[in-house]
Design a protein around this motif. Structure first.
Motif, PDB file in Angstrom:
ATOM      1  N   ALA A  38      29.379   7.386  21.895  1.00 60.38           N
ATOM      2  CA  ALA A  38      28.780   6.785  21.955  1.00 60.38           C
ATOM      3  C   ALA A  38      27.176   8.163  21.440  1.00 60.38           C
ATOM      4  O   ALA A  38      26.430   7.613  20.374  1.00 60.38           O
ATOM      5  CB  ALA A  38      27.829   6.242  23.287  1.00 60.38           C
ATOM      6  N   LEU A  39      27.818   8.982  21.543  1.00 59.86           N
ATOM      7  CA  LEU A  39      26.820  10.090  20.557  1.00 59.86           C
ATOM      8  C   LEU A  39      26.944  10.367  19.564  1.00 59.86           C
ATOM      9  O   LEU A  39      25.532  10.319  18.567  1.00 59.86           O
ATOM     10  CB  LEU A  39      26.843  11.241  21.518  1.00 59.86           C
ATOM     11  N   GLU A  40      27.987   9.834  19.250  1.00 64.60           N
ATOM     12  CA  GLU A  40      28.810  10.451  17.155  1.00 64.60           C
ATOM     13  C   GLU A  40      27.820   8.746  16.923  1.00 64.60           C
ATOM     14  O   GLU A  40      27.309   9.299  15.344  1.00 64.60           O
ATOM     15  CB  GLU A  40      30.069  10.346  17.383  1.00 64.60           C
ATOM     16  N   ALA A  41      27.717   7.709  17.343  1.00 62.43           N
ATOM     17  CA  ALA A  41      27.696   6.418  17.122  1.00 62.43           C
ATOM     18  C   ALA A  41      26.039   7.226  16.330  1.00 62.43           C
ATOM     19  O   ALA A  41      25.086   6.250  15.861  1.00 62.43           O
ATOM     20  CB  ALA A  41      27.757   5.196  17.919  1.00 62.43           C
ATOM     21  N   ALA A  42      25.476   7.527  17.768  1.00 66.16           N
ATOM     22  CA  ALA A  42      23.787   7.606  17.776  1.00 66.16           C
ATOM     23  C   ALA A  42      23.257   8.405  16.459  1.00 66.16           C
ATOM     24  O   ALA A  42      22.465   8.413  15.287  1.00 66.16           O
ATOM     25  CB  ALA A  42      23.447   7.878  18.812  1.00 66.16           C
ATOM     26  N   VAL A  43      24.293   9.184  16.590  1.00 69.55           N
ATOM     27  CA  VAL A  43      23.501  10.976  15.004  1.00 69.55           C
ATOM     28  C   VAL A  43      24.565  10.320  13.968  1.00 69.55           C
ATOM     29  O   VAL A  43      23.234  10.505  13.263  1.00 69.55           O
ATOM     30  CB  VAL A  43      24.978  12.124  15.385  1.00 69.55           C
ATOM     31  N   ASP A  44      24.834   9.413  13.836  1.00 72.03           N
ATOM     32  CA  ASP A  44      25.256   8.816  12.601  1.00 72.03           C
ATOM     33  C   ASP A  44      24.056   7.921  12.225  1.00 72.03           C
ATOM     34  O   ASP A  44      23.729   7.692  11.109  1.00 72.03           O
ATOM     35  CB  ASP A  44      26.967   7.748  12.708  1.00 72.03           C
ATOM     36  N   ARG A  45      23.009   7.052  13.101  1.00 72.67           N
ATOM     37  CA  ARG A  45      22.444   5.881  13.183  1.00 72.67           C
ATOM     38  C   ARG A  45      21.059   7.398  12.922  1.00 72.67           C
ATOM     39  O   ARG A  45      19.979   6.466  11.996  1.00 72.67           O
ATOM     40  CB  ARG A  45      21.746   5.414  14.158  1.00 72.67           C
ATOM     41  N   ALA A  46      20.521   8.019  13.136  1.00 74.66           N
ATOM     42  CA  ALA A  46      19.959   9.150  12.776  1.00 74.66           C
ATOM     43  C   ALA A  46      19.912   9.618  11.446  1.00 74.66           C
ATOM     44  O   ALA A  46      18.523   9.926  11.272  1.00 74.66           O
ATOM     45  CB  ALA A  46      20.291  10.356  13.860  1.00 74.66           C
ATOM     46  N   ALA A  47      21.111   9.772  11.018  1.00 78.98           N
ATOM     47  CA  ALA A  47      20.848   9.859   9.685  1.00 78.98           C
ATOM     48  C   ALA A  47      20.061   8.442   8.685  1.00 78.98           C
ATOM     49  O   ALA A  47      19.399   9.340   7.213  1.00 78.98           O
ATOM     50  CB  ALA A  47      22.420   9.976   8.834  1.00 78.98           C
ATOM     51  N   VAL A  85      35.957  14.645  18.376  1.00 79.02           N
ATOM     52  CA  VAL A  85      35.224  13.997  17.993  1.00 79.02           C
ATOM     53  C   VAL A  85      34.201  14.774  18.551  1.00 79.02           C
ATOM     54  O   VAL A  85      33.122  14.815  17.592  1.00 79.02           O
ATOM     55  CB  VAL A  85      34.819  13.224  19.316  1.00 79.02           C
ATOM     56  N   ILE A  86      34.411  15.941  19.566  1.00 80.13           N
ATOM     57  CA  ILE A  86      32.896  16.889  19.919  1.00 80.13           C
ATOM     58  C   ILE A  86      32.551  17.952  18.688  1.00 80.13           C
ATOM     59  O   ILE A  86      31.563  17.679  18.375  1.00 80.13           O
ATOM     60  CB  ILE A  86      33.880  17.918  21.016  1.00 80.13           C
ATOM     61  N   ASN A  87      33.479  18.150  18.006  1.00 77.82           N
ATOM     62  CA  ASN A  87      33.002  18.945  16.678  1.00 77.82           C
ATOM     63  C   ASN A  87      33.081  18.257  15.270  1.00 77.82           C
ATOM     64  O   ASN A  87      32.083  18.811  14.653  1.00 77.82           O
ATOM     65  CB  ASN A  87      34.839  19.509  16.273  1.00 77.82           C
ATOM     66  N   ARG A  88      33.050  17.244  14.693  1.00 81.00           N
ATOM     67  CA  ARG A  88      32.438  16.258  14.220  1.00 81.00           C
ATOM     68  C   ARG A  88      31.103  15.620  14.830  1.00 81.00           C
ATOM     69  O   ARG A  88      30.207  16.224  13.629  1.00 81.00           O
ATOM     70  CB  ARG A  88      33.042  14.692  14.016  1.00 81.00           C
ATOM     71  N   ILE A  89      30.598  15.723  16.236  1.00 80.14           N
ATOM     72  CA  ILE A  89      29.071  15.436  16.917  1.00 80.14           C
ATOM     73  C   ILE A  89      28.506  16.506  16.382  1.00 80.14           C
ATOM     74  O   ILE A  89      27.932  17.247  15.685  1.00 80.14           O
ATOM     75  CB  ILE A  89      29.660  15.283  18.291  1.00 80.14           C
TER      76      ILE A  89
END
Length: 260
Positions: A38-47, A85-89
């Motif tokens: 969910a956090l990765e998806a949110a960061v993707d949205r933020a861009a 996943v953590i590293n991608r975030i």
């Protein structure tokens, strides 16, 4: 896209400010595979959707690290989260060309420390603390912590945090360069919101290029650190010390490490 609110993470966008909030209070906002996704998806949205970003938890805890309380095999949910996943975030937050702010109360421990420090502006409540607790369970810091702490606090303080797993309280964190501001009591989130509103209404192209350039200059070792941490952590997760560390954590006793 509408605001996101699921079992693990709440994401809202208001006047260009995206607020990402961990909502696992029963586990001090510890990270599971679902939280990470969910956090990765949110960061993707933020861009594409945000002009400024706040990452926060609640008054009791920012993020206490990876969840070790589950029933997953061997390494608990620490293995289940997936360091890839953590590293991608971490990389995606660094590379966002919008200002990012962490608003921290209570512990920012383990990977939670990395989530706080990767942000451009770190606002700590007086009762907040940073902690690299990995050695308590036979692991090493990850999520870029070996680079993030050293970039702000220097080699010896980074090693002090990593080797001793001590709690670095807000006042000390500010003195060491690990925080931008320390605020009294419950005002940490209000202060982060003030800053985010200021950034979101400002020259965001200018701000974005500025924070991107500074991050690239000061975190030039981050990618290599993430790779080293992933390699080292993979070896450590197969060790007897890690199995003992997790067992001791779950049984609430002192671990008996044997160095193997």
């Amino acid at each position: 896209m509408a605001d996101q609110h699921d079992q693990h993470l709440k994401v809202t966008v208001d006047d260009g400010v995206m607020t990402i909030q961990f909502i696992r209070p029963q586990a001090l906002n510890a990270v599971t595979r679902e939280v990470a996704a969910a956090l990765e998806a949110a960061v993707d949205r933020a861009a594409s959707e945000a002009r400024a970003v706040i990452i926060t938890g609640d008054e009791r805890s920012f993020c206490s690290g990876a969840d070790l309380g589950g029933d997953s095999a061997a390494g608990g949910e620490r293995k289940g989260v997936g360091l890839d996943v953590i590293n991608r975030i971490i990389r995606k937050i660094r590379d966002l060309k919008v200002p990012t702010i962490s608003a921290v109360s209570g512990p920012a421990a383990g990977v939670g420390c990395s989530f706080a420090l990767i942000c451009d502006y770190v606002v700590l409540s007086e009762d907040a603390y940073l902690m690299l607790a990995f050695t308590k369970i036979g692991l090493m810091p990850d999520g870029g912590a070996t680079a993030l702490v050293a970039a702000s606090a220097g080699r010896h303080r980074a090693l002090r945090m990593a080797l001793t797993a001590e709690k670095v309280k807000a006042k000390t964190a500010l003195e060491w360069g690990l925080a931008t501001e320390v605020t009294p009591g419950e005002t940490y989130l209000e202060r982060a919101q003030e800053l985010a509103a200021q950034f979101a209404s400002g020259p965001t192209l200018s701000l974005g290029e500025t924070e991107y350039a500074v991050n690239q200059a000061t975190l030039s070792e981050l990618d290599a650190a993430l790779d080293r941490e992933a390699e080292g952590q993979s070896r450590l997760q197969s060790s007897g010390d890690f199995a003992e560390g997790v067992a001791a954590f779950r049984e609430k006793r002192a671990a008996k490490f044997e160095g193997k």
